[in-house]
Design a protein around this motif. Structure first.
Motif, mmCIF file in Angstrom:
data_model
loop_
_atom_site.group_PDB
_atom_site.id
_atom_site.type_symbol
_atom_site.label_atom_id
_atom_site.label_comp_id
_atom_site.label_asym_id
_atom_site.label_seq_id
_atom_site.Cartn_x
_atom_site.Cartn_y
_atom_site.Cartn_z
ATOM 1 N N ALA A 54 6.614 -29.822 0.985
ATOM 2 C CA ALA A 54 6.372 -29.371 -0.385
ATOM 3 C C ALA A 54 5.886 -27.927 -0.444
ATOM 4 C CB ALA A 54 5.345 -30.282 -1.060
ATOM 5 N N GLY A 55 5.642 -27.309 0.718
ATOM 6 C CA GLY A 55 5.191 -25.918 0.760
ATOM 7 C C GLY A 55 3.774 -25.712 0.308
ATOM 8 N N VAL A 56 2.886 -26.714 0.553
ATOM 9 C CA VAL A 56 1.487 -26.601 0.124
ATOM 10 C C VAL A 56 0.516 -26.757 1.288
ATOM 11 C CG1 VAL A 56 1.989 -27.377 -2.226
ATOM 12 C CG2 VAL A 56 1.386 -29.075 -0.483
ATOM 13 N N PHE A 57 1.008 -26.694 2.516
ATOM 14 C CA PHE A 57 0.193 -26.972 3.700
ATOM 15 C C PHE A 57 -0.528 -25.707 4.173
ATOM 16 C CE2 PHE A 57 -0.339 -27.968 8.293
ATOM 17 C CZ PHE A 57 -0.931 -29.214 8.199
ATOM 18 N N ALA A 58 -1.797 -25.859 4.570
ATOM 19 C CA ALA A 58 -2.623 -24.757 5.095
ATOM 20 C C ALA A 58 -2.574 -23.532 4.186
ATOM 21 C CB ALA A 58 -2.193 -24.394 6.516
ATOM 22 N N PRO A 59 -2.956 -23.682 2.919
ATOM 23 C CA PRO A 59 -2.823 -22.559 1.980
ATOM 24 C C PRO A 59 -3.691 -21.363 2.336
ATOM 25 C CG PRO A 59 -4.107 -24.342 1.002
ATOM 26 C CD PRO A 59 -3.533 -24.883 2.274
ATOM 27 N N HIS A 60 -4.836 -21.605 2.965
ATOM 28 C CA HIS A 60 -5.818 -20.558 3.230
ATOM 29 C C HIS A 60 -5.529 -19.756 4.484
ATOM 30 C CE1 HIS A 60 -6.681 -24.021 5.599
ATOM 31 N NE2 HIS A 60 -7.472 -23.307 6.375
ATOM 32 N N ALA A 61 -4.770 -20.309 5.426
ATOM 33 C CA ALA A 61 -4.552 -19.656 6.717
ATOM 34 C C ALA A 61 -3.575 -18.497 6.565
ATOM 35 C CB ALA A 61 -4.031 -20.667 7.740
ATOM 36 N N ARG A 62 -3.753 -17.496 7.403
ATOM 37 C CA ARG A 62 -2.912 -16.310 7.327
ATOM 38 C C ARG A 62 -1.468 -16.657 7.676
ATOM 39 N NH1 ARG A 62 -6.914 -12.018 10.510
ATOM 40 N NH2 ARG A 62 -8.661 -12.180 9.033
ATOM 41 N N ALA A 63 -0.553 -15.942 7.031
ATOM 42 C CA ALA A 63 0.868 -16.223 7.224
ATOM 43 C C ALA A 63 1.291 -16.012 8.664
ATOM 44 C CB ALA A 63 1.699 -15.349 6.288
ATOM 45 N N GLU A 64 0.713 -15.009 9.335
ATOM 46 C CA GLU A 64 1.121 -14.753 10.722
ATOM 47 C C GLU A 64 0.702 -15.859 11.675
ATOM 48 O OE1 GLU A 64 -2.550 -11.934 10.167
ATOM 49 O OE2 GLU A 64 -0.949 -12.828 8.936
ATOM 50 N N HIS A 65 -0.202 -16.725 11.227
ATOM 51 C CA HIS A 65 -0.635 -17.853 12.056
ATOM 52 C C HIS A 65 -0.015 -19.170 11.608
ATOM 53 C CE1 HIS A 65 -4.337 -15.095 12.484
ATOM 54 N NE2 HIS A 65 -3.488 -14.856 13.476
ATOM 55 N N GLY A 66 0.828 -19.124 10.573
ATOM 56 C CA GLY A 66 1.522 -20.326 10.136
ATOM 57 C C GLY A 66 1.071 -20.881 8.807
ATOM 58 N N GLY A 67 0.131 -20.212 8.129
ATOM 59 C CA GLY A 67 -0.340 -20.688 6.834
ATOM 60 C C GLY A 67 0.377 -20.014 5.680
ATOM 61 N N LEU A 68 -0.141 -20.240 4.463
ATOM 62 C CA LEU A 68 0.463 -19.666 3.268
ATOM 63 C C LEU A 68 -0.131 -18.320 2.892
ATOM 64 C CD1 LEU A 68 0.825 -22.840 1.005
ATOM 65 C CD2 LEU A 68 2.467 -21.872 2.630
ATOM 66 N N GLY A 69 -1.254 -17.950 3.512
ATOM 67 C CA GLY A 69 -1.801 -16.615 3.326
ATOM 68 C C GLY A 69 -2.465 -16.350 1.996
ATOM 69 N N VAL A 70 -3.017 -17.377 1.335
ATOM 70 C CA VAL A 70 -3.738 -17.147 0.084
ATOM 71 C C VAL A 70 -5.012 -16.355 0.380
ATOM 72 C CG1 VAL A 70 -4.923 -18.240 -1.867
ATOM 73 C CG2 VAL A 70 -2.815 -19.251 -0.954
ATOM 74 N N PRO A 71 -5.270 -15.237 -0.328
ATOM 75 C CA PRO A 71 -6.498 -14.467 -0.093
ATOM 76 C C PRO A 71 -7.737 -15.283 -0.452
ATOM 77 C CG PRO A 71 -4.905 -13.188 -1.366
ATOM 78 C CD PRO A 71 -4.406 -14.605 -1.338
ATOM 79 N N LEU A 72 -8.827 -15.028 0.245
ATOM 80 C CA LEU A 72 -10.061 -15.799 0.074
ATOM 81 C C LEU A 72 -10.518 -15.814 -1.379
ATOM 82 C CD1 LEU A 72 -13.123 -15.656 2.470
ATOM 83 C CD2 LEU A 72 -13.433 -15.832 0.025
ATOM 84 N N GLU A 73 -10.386 -14.685 -2.082
ATOM 85 C CA GLU A 73 -10.877 -14.638 -3.463
ATOM 86 C C GLU A 73 -10.090 -15.556 -4.391
ATOM 87 O OE1 GLU A 73 -8.379 -10.772 -2.951
ATOM 88 O OE2 GLU A 73 -9.590 -12.137 -1.704
ATOM 89 N N HIS A 74 -8.953 -16.082 -3.930
ATOM 90 C CA HIS A 74 -8.148 -16.993 -4.757
ATOM 91 C C HIS A 74 -8.096 -18.415 -4.187
ATOM 92 C CE1 HIS A 74 -7.052 -13.665 -7.209
ATOM 93 N NE2 HIS A 74 -6.230 -13.103 -6.346
ATOM 94 N N TRP A 75 -8.910 -18.701 -3.208
ATOM 95 C CA TRP A 75 -8.898 -20.044 -2.633
ATOM 96 C C TRP A 75 -9.340 -21.116 -3.625
ATOM 97 C CZ3 TRP A 75 -11.562 -19.560 2.868
ATOM 98 C CH2 TRP A 75 -10.706 -18.860 3.722
ATOM 99 N N SER A 76 -10.330 -20.801 -4.453
ATOM 100 C CA SER A 76 -11.006 -21.844 -5.222
ATOM 101 C C SER A 76 -10.074 -22.678 -6.093
ATOM 102 C CB SER A 76 -12.132 -21.245 -6.064
ATOM 103 O OG SER A 76 -12.852 -22.270 -6.718
#
Length: 421
Positions: A54-76
């Motif tokens: 569904a493309g919603v996995f590991a939203p907080h992790a950086r894209a270069e490590h396999g996540g979606l790369g959401v910036p910390l200020e937008h995690w909440s």
């Protein structure tokens, strides 16, 4: 209740939030275990594969490590949507302790350590744990009491000590272990972090600690280090800098607990609102009764103030990490207390069903009650908040701000003239 962001989200993150919201409600909530039960490992793995699809996995992790790369200020907003289900954060791979470990490894680890330890964690192939807390009189709310030691030897270090309440340790692939180290060469005495695979000789998972919460994978057991040898490349960052690195992890980790549990508080509040709409007492729907309205409005206030302080702290963690870490104590205290109140009010509005297993609210209370202890007890944070406030004011006065603590002395009134004078 939807989880709006106090700050505008970029369009692609608005879309991600909506996709997380849909995924949690349509896929995750129907798969939730009964209140008080743990999610089976196979269920977690199957749901994680669906989250990846569904493309919603590991939203907080950086894209270069396999996540979606959401910036910390937008995690909440994303984490709150995940937290609307108590198993949602595990399914999306943004649950403690792994989420905090991912953040710290991304900031501190070497490229080789990231490849070996971080990237499999982001992909959901392994779980991890963080080894700080120890049996009394070792490290707990006071990390300076750290008793586990690491002694340098030829080619590496030997670690000895006992940890307790190590969340996620059962089934974890590795532990980020904190140990006290003496000064060596250019490195000061203090604490050092080590990346220790759990199959290393001498490391042993000890007695489990049975707690009221159920949704952290891997429980909270003791962890023993008996002459555990690790090579020099197991050091995370630099020797002697462990306490400083811990702050890199703890500020965001405190805040993401607030985000996830606020999502669960929204779920409890929605449950109470639906109940108050459906149930009648004394010829009126419950939501029209003044006492119920008081409970509902107080919960709205707790939810909105928690949301706002989380957003402010997240911004500070990006723009001024030191100030953000200090503010995370304020956020953690406020949110842990407010979230518990919201769920407790939902139980009250739902009456007898609120304390039964017909609704999940009683289990939600059990889940969030330890939050006032985990990542530093409320009392420890209050002590730190007060000290920082006093120190900051003292510096302002020393820099020339007016001192306001001395009462103004007004002149004595003149005696009234005698009559007839």
């Amino acid at each position: 209740m939807a989880a709006p962001s106090p700050h505008p989200l970029p369009a692609e993150l608005v879309d991600l939030r909506e996709r997380v919201r849909t995924f949690i409600r349509e896929t995750v909530i129907p798969a939730e275990p009964a209140p008080g039960d743990r999610m089976p490992e196979q269920t977690r793995l199957e749901l994680q594969e669906k989250a990846k699809a569904a493309g919603v996995f590991a939203p907080h992790a950086r894209a270069e490590h396999g996540g979606l790369g959401v910036p910390l200020e937008h995690w909440s907003p994303i984490f709150q949507e995940a937290g609307y289900s108590p198993i949602g954060p595990s399914v999306l791979n943004c649950m403690a302790p792994d989420e905090g470990n991912m953040h710290m490894l991304a900031e501190i680890a070497t490229p080789e350590q990231k490849e070996r330890f971080l990237e499999p964690l982001v992909r959901g192939e392994v779980r991890s744990c963080f080894g700080m807390t120890e049996p009394h009189p070792g490290a707990g709310s006071d990390p300076s009491a750290l008793a586990t030691t690491a002694v340098p030897v030829n080619g590496g270090w030997v670690i000895n000590g006992e940890k307790r309440f190590i969340s996620g340790a059962i089934g974890a692939a590795y532990c980020i272990a904190m140990a006290r180290t003496e000064a060596t060469g250019d490195h000061p005495a203090g604490a050092t972090m080590f990346l220790v695979p759990m199959d290393t000789p001498g490391i042993r998972v000890g007695s489990p600690i049975h707690t009221v919460d159920r949704y952290i994978d891997g429980g909270h057991p003791h962890l023993h280090f008996d002459d555990v040898f690790v090579p020099d490349e197991a050091v995370l960052g630099a020797p002697g800098e462990g306490f400083r690195y811990a702050q890199v992890r703890l500020g965001p980790a405190r805040l993401t607990h607030c985000m996830r549990w606020l999502g669960l508080a929204r779920r409890a509040h929605d449950t109470a609102l639906d109940r108050a709409e459906q149930r009648e007492l004394f010829g009126e729907p419950v939501h029209r009764l003044g006492l119920a309205q008081s409970l509902i409005s107080a919960s709205v206030i707790d939810i909105e103030t928690s949301d706002a302080i989380i957003a402010k702290t997240a911004q500070l963690l990006v723009s001024d990490p030191k100030a953000g870490s200090a503010m995370s104590s304020v956020a953690k205290v406020h949110c842990s207390e407010a979230i518990y109140r919201v769920i407790d009010r939902a139980v009250q509005i739902c009456g007898g069903d609120g304390v039964s297993d017909g609704l999940p609210l009683a289990q939600y209370l059990a889940e969030v009650r330890p939050f006032r202890i985990y990542d530093g007890s409320t009392e420890t944070h209050l002590w730190a908040i007060s000290r920082r406030a006093s120190s900051a004011r003292r510096r302002e006065v020393e820099a020339g701000a007016p001192f306001l603590g001395t009462p103004t002395r007004h002149p004595e009134p003149e005696a009234a003239p005698e009559a007839g004078a």
